[in-house]
Design a protein around this motif. Structure first.
Motif, PDB file in Angstrom:
ATOM      1  N   LEU A 157       0.833  -1.209   0.000  1.00 40.16           N
ATOM      2  CA  LEU A 157       0.000   0.000   0.000  1.00 40.16           C
ATOM      3  C   LEU A 157       0.868   1.260   0.000  1.00 40.16           C
ATOM      4  O   LEU A 157       0.541   2.250  -0.678  1.00 40.16           O
ATOM      5  CB  LEU A 157      -0.925   0.000   1.218  1.00 40.16           C
ATOM      6  N   ALA A 158       1.949   1.220   0.750  1.00 43.94           N
ATOM      7  CA  ALA A 158       2.865   2.371   0.764  1.00 43.94           C
ATOM      8  C   ALA A 158       3.507   2.561  -0.605  1.00 43.94           C
ATOM      9  O   ALA A 158       3.688   3.697  -1.074  1.00 43.94           O
ATOM     10  CB  ALA A 158       3.927   2.164   1.834  1.00 43.94           C
ATOM     11  N   TYR A 191      -3.061  10.121   3.523  1.00 43.10           N
ATOM     12  CA  TYR A 191      -3.251   8.667   3.586  1.00 43.10           C
ATOM     13  C   TYR A 191      -1.928   7.971   3.915  1.00 43.10           C
ATOM     14  O   TYR A 191      -1.890   7.035   4.736  1.00 43.10           O
ATOM     15  CB  TYR A 191      -3.789   8.153   2.249  1.00 43.10           C
ATOM     16  N   THR A 192      -0.847   8.421   3.306  1.00 41.99           N
ATOM     17  CA  THR A 192       0.465   7.820   3.554  1.00 41.99           C
ATOM     18  C   THR A 192       0.866   7.948   5.020  1.00 41.99           C
ATOM     19  O   THR A 192       1.403   7.012   5.624  1.00 41.99           O
ATOM     20  CB  THR A 192       1.528   8.482   2.659  1.00 41.99           C
ATOM     21  N   VAL A 193       0.588   9.133   5.591  1.00 41.62           N
ATOM     22  CA  VAL A 193       0.913   9.333   6.999  1.00 41.62           C
ATOM     23  C   VAL A 193       0.086   8.396   7.883  1.00 41.62           C
ATOM     24  O   VAL A 193       0.601   7.758   8.811  1.00 41.62           O
ATOM     25  CB  VAL A 193       0.679  10.805   7.404  1.00 41.62           C
ATOM     26  N   ALA A 208      -8.947   3.951   4.643  1.00 43.95           N
ATOM     27  CA  ALA A 208      -9.441   3.984   3.264  1.00 43.95           C
ATOM     28  C   ALA A 208      -8.524   4.861   2.429  1.00 43.95           C
ATOM     29  O   ALA A 208      -8.139   5.951   2.844  1.00 43.95           O
ATOM     30  CB  ALA A 208     -10.862   4.522   3.230  1.00 43.95           C
ATOM     31  N   SER A 209      -8.169   4.360   1.251  1.00 39.56           N
ATOM     32  CA  SER A 209      -7.303   5.145   0.377  1.00 39.56           C
ATOM     33  C   SER A 209      -8.141   6.137  -0.424  1.00 39.56           C
ATOM     34  O   SER A 209      -9.358   5.981  -0.538  1.00 39.56           O
ATOM     35  CB  SER A 209      -6.550   4.222  -0.577  1.00 39.56           C
ATOM     36  N   PRO A 210      -7.528   7.159  -0.995  1.00 35.78           N
ATOM     37  CA  PRO A 210      -8.271   8.119  -1.817  1.00 35.78           C
ATOM     38  C   PRO A 210      -8.876   7.477  -3.065  1.00 35.78           C
ATOM     39  O   PRO A 210      -9.796   8.043  -3.659  1.00 35.78           O
ATOM     40  CB  PRO A 210      -7.207   9.151  -2.189  1.00 35.78           C
ATOM     41  N   ASP A 211      -8.373   6.311  -3.452  1.00 36.25           N
ATOM     42  CA  ASP A 211      -8.894   5.618  -4.634  1.00 36.25           C
ATOM     43  C   ASP A 211      -8.828   4.118  -4.376  1.00 36.25           C
ATOM     44  O   ASP A 211      -7.881   3.435  -4.768  1.00 36.25           O
ATOM     45  CB  ASP A 211      -8.060   5.998  -5.869  1.00 36.25           C
TER      46      ASP A 211
END
Length: 229
Positions: A157-158, A191-193, A208-211
């Motif tokens: 994910l990162a 989101y990364t943070v 939840a990711s932006p996409d």
């Protein structure tokens, strides 16, 4: 077990040599066919007449004279050579058995009791161990696997977020990013943070990711799925 050429002699029959076995009152003795490999009962037949010996019956190979044995459910009837008695032998052939050490399933092919290594009971997970005559969940092993899996997902994910951020940042640096892309860049950074603060463990609540569709596609393209172990 009798062999070819062994014969059964019935009382003398007053009939001409020829098809004497077709005379009235002449009945062929019943014989039981057995497997030459296992000795188990395979079916019923009759003895063969000796064409030139009135009243003499020839036993086919791998047969015993007598009626068919009673076969108990889950068993095969095997004739004992020493005592001449039909024995009920457990028959698990064709059933699925499980290796108690590896949990590997296989089709059992032998006649007789199951070796101690196997069980008919299926494990309920990849982390079951055979203990005390039953499958028991190895909680520590399952939690360790879930923790490792969560660590892999977090890293992927990162990587996904970093790739998207890099592309959006390039657009900003070149002065070609529109307002929506600038907002999206900010969302991916946040989101990364949040993702970095997730502790990998057996139970994880993922942000939840932006996409989400793009994130799922990224994971699947790298061979990762969210099927619970």
């Amino acid at each position: 077990m009798t062999e070819d050429k062994e014969s059964l002699v019935t009382p003398a029959v007053e009939a001409p040599v020829g098809r004497w076995w077709e005379q009235d009152g002449v009945f062929a003795p019943t014989v039981c066919h057995v497997s030459p490999l296992t000795g188990e009962f395979m079916g019923v037949g009759v003895a063969d007449p000796s064409p030139l010996e009135p009243g003499v019956w020839l036993m086919p190979a791998h047969t015993y004279q007598g009626d068919a044995p009673i076969i108990f459910p889950g068993c095969a009837a095997v004739r004992g050579d020493a005592d001449g008695v039909w024995h009920q032998v457990p028959d698990y052939r064709g059933k699925t058995v499980y290796d108690k050490d590896t949990r590997v399933a296989s089709k059992y092919q032998e006649l007789g009791e199951l070796p101690e290594l196997f069980t008919l009971s299926a494990p309920s997970s990849d982390f079951d161990i055979w203990q005390g005559g039953q499958w028991v969940l190895d909680v520590a092993a399952k939690n360790a696997a879930l923790t490792n899996r969560a660590g892999l997902k977090k890293a992927l994910l990162a990587q996904c977020a970093g790739s998207v951020i890099s592309t959006l940042q390039y657009a900003v640096d070149k002065g070609i990013a529109d307002e929506a892309e600038i907002d999206l860049l900010d969302a991916w950074r946040k989101y990364t943070v949040t993702l970095s603060r997730v502790a990998a463990g057996p139970e994880v609540v993922w942000p939840a990711s932006p996409d989400d569709p793009a994130t799922v596609a990224f994971l699947q393209a790298r061979g990762y799925d969210d099927i619970t172990v």
